[in-house]
Design an enzyme around this catalytic site. Structure first.
Site, PDB file in Angstrom:
ATOM      1  N   PHE A   3     -26.814  61.077  62.738  1.00 46.13           N
ATOM      2  CA  PHE A   3     -25.891  61.374  61.658  1.00 46.13           C
ATOM      3  C   PHE A   3     -25.515  60.091  60.906  1.00 46.13           C
ATOM      4  O   PHE A   3     -26.043  59.011  61.172  1.00 46.13           O
ATOM      5  CB  PHE A   3     -24.667  62.109  62.205  1.00 46.13           C
ATOM      6  CG  PHE A   3     -24.909  63.589  62.413  1.00 46.13           C
ATOM      7  CD1 PHE A   3     -26.196  64.123  62.404  1.00 46.13           C
ATOM      8  CD2 PHE A   3     -23.859  64.470  62.631  1.00 46.13           C
ATOM      9  CE1 PHE A   3     -26.430  65.492  62.593  1.00 46.13           C
ATOM     10  CE2 PHE A   3     -24.069  65.830  62.818  1.00 46.13           C
ATOM     11  CZ  PHE A   3     -25.342  66.341  62.806  1.00 46.13           C
ATOM     12  N   ASN A  53     -28.978  64.374  52.401  1.00 49.74           N
ATOM     13  CA  ASN A  53     -27.548  64.392  52.031  1.00 49.74           C
ATOM     14  C   ASN A  53     -26.971  62.978  52.047  1.00 49.74           C
ATOM     15  O   ASN A  53     -27.496  62.138  51.284  1.00 49.74           O
ATOM     16  CB  ASN A  53     -26.724  65.467  52.751  1.00 49.74           C
ATOM     17  CG  ASN A  53     -26.650  65.414  54.243  1.00 49.74           C
ATOM     18  OD1 ASN A  53     -27.679  65.468  54.905  1.00 49.74           O
ATOM     19  ND2 ASN A  53     -25.462  65.332  54.800  1.00 49.74           N
ATOM     20  N   ASP A  54     -25.963  62.670  52.826  1.00 48.92           N
ATOM     21  CA  ASP A  54     -25.226  61.404  52.677  1.00 48.92           C
ATOM     22  C   ASP A  54     -26.105  60.155  52.595  1.00 48.92           C
ATOM     23  O   ASP A  54     -27.033  59.995  53.399  1.00 48.92           O
ATOM     24  CB  ASP A  54     -24.315  61.171  53.886  1.00 48.92           C
ATOM     25  CG  ASP A  54     -23.417  62.338  54.212  1.00 48.92           C
ATOM     26  OD1 ASP A  54     -23.308  63.251  53.392  1.00 48.92           O
ATOM     27  OD2 ASP A  54     -22.831  62.322  55.311  1.00 48.92           O
ATOM     28  N   TRP A  80     -35.160  67.551  52.814  1.00 48.91           N
ATOM     29  CA  TRP A  80     -33.713  67.555  52.673  1.00 48.91           C
ATOM     30  C   TRP A  80     -33.130  66.140  52.622  1.00 48.91           C
ATOM     31  O   TRP A  80     -33.579  65.263  53.350  1.00 48.91           O
ATOM     32  CB  TRP A  80     -33.096  68.293  53.868  1.00 48.91           C
ATOM     33  CG  TRP A  80     -31.619  68.175  53.909  1.00 48.91           C
ATOM     34  CD1 TRP A  80     -30.884  67.327  54.674  1.00 48.91           C
ATOM     35  CD2 TRP A  80     -30.701  68.908  53.122  1.00 48.91           C
ATOM     36  NE1 TRP A  80     -29.545  67.492  54.409  1.00 48.91           N
ATOM     37  CE2 TRP A  80     -29.412  68.463  53.460  1.00 48.91           C
ATOM     38  CE3 TRP A  80     -30.846  69.906  52.144  1.00 48.91           C
ATOM     39  CZ2 TRP A  80     -28.275  68.978  52.861  1.00 48.91           C
ATOM     40  CZ3 TRP A  80     -29.714  70.416  51.552  1.00 48.91           C
ATOM     41  CH2 TRP A  80     -28.439  69.963  51.913  1.00 48.91           C
ATOM     42  N   TRP A  96     -21.294  70.826  49.357  1.00 48.90           N
ATOM     43  CA  TRP A  96     -21.672  71.741  50.441  1.00 48.90           C
ATOM     44  C   TRP A  96     -21.461  73.204  50.087  1.00 48.90           C
ATOM     45  O   TRP A  96     -22.016  74.076  50.750  1.00 48.90           O
ATOM     46  CB  TRP A  96     -20.899  71.385  51.720  1.00 48.90           C
ATOM     47  CG  TRP A  96     -21.441  70.171  52.419  1.00 48.90           C
ATOM     48  CD1 TRP A  96     -20.843  68.953  52.542  1.00 48.90           C
ATOM     49  CD2 TRP A  96     -22.702  70.052  53.096  1.00 48.90           C
ATOM     50  NE1 TRP A  96     -21.653  68.086  53.244  1.00 48.90           N
ATOM     51  CE2 TRP A  96     -22.792  68.739  53.603  1.00 48.90           C
ATOM     52  CE3 TRP A  96     -23.764  70.936  53.320  1.00 48.90           C
ATOM     53  CZ2 TRP A  96     -23.906  68.277  54.323  1.00 48.90           C
ATOM     54  CZ3 TRP A  96     -24.868  70.483  54.038  1.00 48.90           C
ATOM     55  CH2 TRP A  96     -24.934  69.167  54.535  1.00 48.90           C
TER      56      TRP A  96
END
Lengths: 526, 526
Positions: free
Chosen positions: B82, B21-22, B19, B296
């Site tokens: 995060f 994301n950002d 995975w 998303w």
């Protein structure tokens, strides 16, 4: 009933033939108890084409409309009578009336003349209750020699005892605010410029004072900052083409001061433009309005033959606090359709699914609406077992709407639980237009996270009005609205509902109730 | 090359598996001349799943990326590392380094720990040029006991000689600005709250000073209000789900003051989120950044098997005046891809259409790209005879992209002249995901009215980079950008272009040139 009749929605205003766009001059006649709606209109063309006039329809119940032809036409066929508004000058501030006209019918229209490359504000008045208009002898009443200066919307500002006009300097991205004692002499007060989503032009502004309701629906008195300024933007709306945005704030008769610097859309669909409110509505709040249900990206190509475009249902607005996140609540604009079932005939008893019936992939539930003539109302409420949502899969509950069980054409709408997003797919309705015009966005969505309630599970609800080729959705008692046109194969009415889920156990239907309706008056003239 | 290899784009960063994301902690190593990109990552899951770590890739040319595994991992598997940023603390303000670390590699990461329901800002530092990190002994450096307080982006504000952090109070819709002398002690300066399009959460802010260029591309010196604050919103973006908005204004080291109250989107596509800029880029402007190319609403279901999601190309930003309407111009954010062809191999000489070749309905023009491995660059410029546009018809010029001439699957993009709108249709690419997930919006559009030039006719141009499953478009020299993922049947590379018009005479192709590219390094590790 022929195919051409089927292409007209039943409770949404259309012209019997020809072109329609923005609603104009909305007002309520308190003497004859009649709703008046004018609109941008050319009866002789189904695409936008000069001369653009004000068409006119009236309604006793704001549901069934009666077409009255042209109300204001340009002096020659070169110019256009562009958008504007109507006020009731009951105290005769304009001195255009005498005692022969009932004060409740002293109608003055304020509109934009588009001629010779200049847009000027004009007034016209009616001595016969709004059916015909006479141009004011000394027009224009407001001319700043600008080619994009249009769409005046006038209200009576009782706090300062003056008329207030908001009007768009479209290509400067300013909403100009003017005041007047007599509708004829206008003084510039302030400008509201370069705010929110600018898009590529501002159009059709309006300024209204909207009641703030508490959680029990009671009006909170003595509020100051409950004015709403709405602006339509086109082209360049964030979803493409045309949309209506709004701001909430204070208005002192001179300046509109928004309470914050955010921007919000009045309707999340792609078919909601040029919203305008009625003047002099019965409850004296003037917060009932309607919009043009189309989008300039594709409006000239939609597959209707006699006419093009309809207006939305009338919507009543109020303000109410909404908890957006656990840490943030704010005043939100709610809307509810004016939906008078007394004007309609129930074709059959409402049909429902059994509450909490199991909903399985490929084993859905059906509702047969075989009496339907294309006008359906529904309420749909579902719960989501959030903990059971499988992250890697599309986790959806979908409603398929079609003319009959065996058809391959459908409109579908539903909810995906990973994203808490509502979706609509208008791309499988079989019409050639739908399949070939990529600007008629097939998939649209609305993120529903704040628009739910908790009762152990998340509960969502939507109220829908489906009228031949338009669907209006109101989520969570009107906290969010979305309007979509769609074009079903050969205008066949929707008569079959199929509901299924892509997963087991996640969703439960708490309520799904459909009512099949028709209009009482067979002599409807749109 | 197997199907699984074909699913990875070539010049867009992906993880080899798992995975993403950002983008996080973007910085440039001036000693080793290396671009570093970290990203939200779980190598063991293709859906978002804790523990989320910082994955790490490096690149010599910002085109070809080399995966380096995990850089920061949470202490236990419950929490998450995060999003956040990296700075080069070359003057050792943090006192975390000694002389053994080259000043150009004194890397400090500032990131959000998500644990026990609270989000805290932590720092970690690297003694080996950014490959491994050590947690600061007295973390957290910023904890306000809030469950949604995240995504710190830190810059050096040379005017006041302090570090500046922007960080999102996501569910209060505030971007908080903090300052620090040492990266450890942070002082609250101001909040930028409830601005623009709020969506339903704020995330991933950033604050940068962007050069203002004049019409000749020369930098205008001594400007003040050329700071850009960017914010990602999710869910609730106007197109649905996730998007990045921005504001232009002044920043004095304490308060960001936007120059107006409008809101703008950085990219009009549906796959551009969590944009972040690099720290310490070679030209010392720090206006080069990249975004996560997904949304998303559907990211956990996209049809890749080994990995999920890629990042965009690096984009360099500048400000420049743009004439939006004849009456209004403003400073606009331009972007251009960092596109270094030296790192790539031309598989064949560029292929073009003959300029001004006639383009007829159902008699289009073709380009055969039979060398293509899925990486294509194109420039497309067309003119529109505005006076010949038929209003009642869809008046489009459309480019169809597919794997071979006989295929029924295609990606299409083009321009409709009535609305001056560019459109993309990613709904006919044949993948099951595309056909069944209504949140993966098929049709997207961009209104191009201000993004044209006049030379008797209207001329539009677009620069495209198509890389396996992602298409980035830059209109009119970067005045507008739009990023779209798409999923072609079985990951087959695009090798055939067909161009046609729905009408005669309206459109002329001024240029259409395609270059088929491959990467030099066969040992690419994504």
């Amino acid at each position: 009933m022929g195919l051409q009749d089927l292409e007209h929605p039943l409770v949404h205003l259309t012209p019997p033939h020809g072109w329609l766009n923005d609603p104009n001059g909305l007002w309520y006649d308190a003497k004859d108890e009649l709703w008046h709606c004018y609109f941008q209109h050319n009866p002789d063309s189904t695409v936008w084409k000069q001369p653009i006039c004000w068409g006119h329809s009236v309604s006793k119940d704001a549901i069934i409309w009666d077409y009255k032809g042209l109300a204001i036409v340009p002096p020659d066929s070169d110019g256009g009578v562009f958008s504007g508004s109507v006020v009731v000058d009951n105290r005769n501030t304009s001195e255009l009336f005498d005692e022969s006209t009932d004060p409740r019918q002293r109608v003055v229209a304020i509109w934009t003349q588009d001629a010779d490359g200049i847009q000027r504000q004009m007034i016209s008045y009616s001595m016969d209750g709004g059916y015909s208009f006479k141009d004011y002898a000394h027009n224009p009443v407001l001319d700043i020699n600008n080619s994009n200066f249009r769409d005046p919307k006038v209200i009576w500002h009782k706090e300062t005892g003056r008329w207030i006009m908001v009007v768009a300097l479209s290509q400067k991205f300013e909403i100009s605010i003017y005041s007047s004692k007599d509708l004829i002499h206008w003084q510039y007060e302030s400008g509201f410029a370069v705010r929110g989503f600018k898009g590529l032009q501002y159009e059709c502004p309006g300024l209204i004072k909207v009641p703030l309701l508490d959680a029990n629906g009671q009006e909170v008195k003595d509020t100051k900052d409950n004015w709403v300024l709405y602006i339509s933007i086109n082209p360049g709306a964030p979803q493409g083409g045309s949309a209506t945005e709004y701001f909430i704030g204070e208005f002192d008769g001179k300046v509109f001061q928004p309470r914050d610097n955010q921007v919000r859309l009045m309707d999340l669909g792609k078919d909601f433009y040029a919203f305008q409110t009625f003047y002099n509505t019965p409850n004296d709040k003037d917060v009932i309005g309607m919009a043009w249900a189309s989008n300039w990206q594709y409006t000239n190509q939609t597959p209707t033959s006699q006419y093009r475009s309809c207006l939305t249902m009338l919507r009543k607005l109020h303000l109410q606090k909404l908890q957006i996140t656990p840490e943030y609540s704010e005043i939100n604009l709610f809307s509810a359709p004016l939906w008078d079932q007394d004007s309609l005939v129930n074709l059959a008893p409402p049909k429902s699914l059994t509450p909490d019936a199991p909903l399985l992939p490929n084993h859905g539930l059906n509702i047969n609406l075989d009496q339907g003539e294309g006008l359906l109302e529904f309420t749909w409420e579902w719960s989501v077992q959030d903990k059971l949502v499988p992250k890697a899969d599309f986790c959806g509950i979908t409603m398929f709407l079609k003319d009959q069980e065996t058809s391959n054409q459908f409109l579908s709408l539903g909810f995906e639980a990973n994203s808490s997003a509502f979706f609509l797919d208008r791309g499988n309705t079989g019409s050639h237009f739908t399949e070939t015009n990529p600007l008629f966005t097939r998939n649209l969505s609305a993120d529903l996270t704040p628009y739910r309630t908790f009762q152990g599970t998340s509960i969502y609800k939507v109220h829908g009005i489906l009228d031949r080729n338009i669907l209006e959705l109101y989520f969570n008692d009107g906290a969010l609205a979305a309007t979509y046109t769609f074009f079903y194969l050969e205008n066949r009415p929707i008569r079959w509902v199929h509901m299924e889920s892509s997963v087991n156990d996640v969703f439960k239907i708490k309520e799904l109730r459909f009512t099949e309706l028709a209009i009482k008056s067979p002599s409807k003239t749109y």
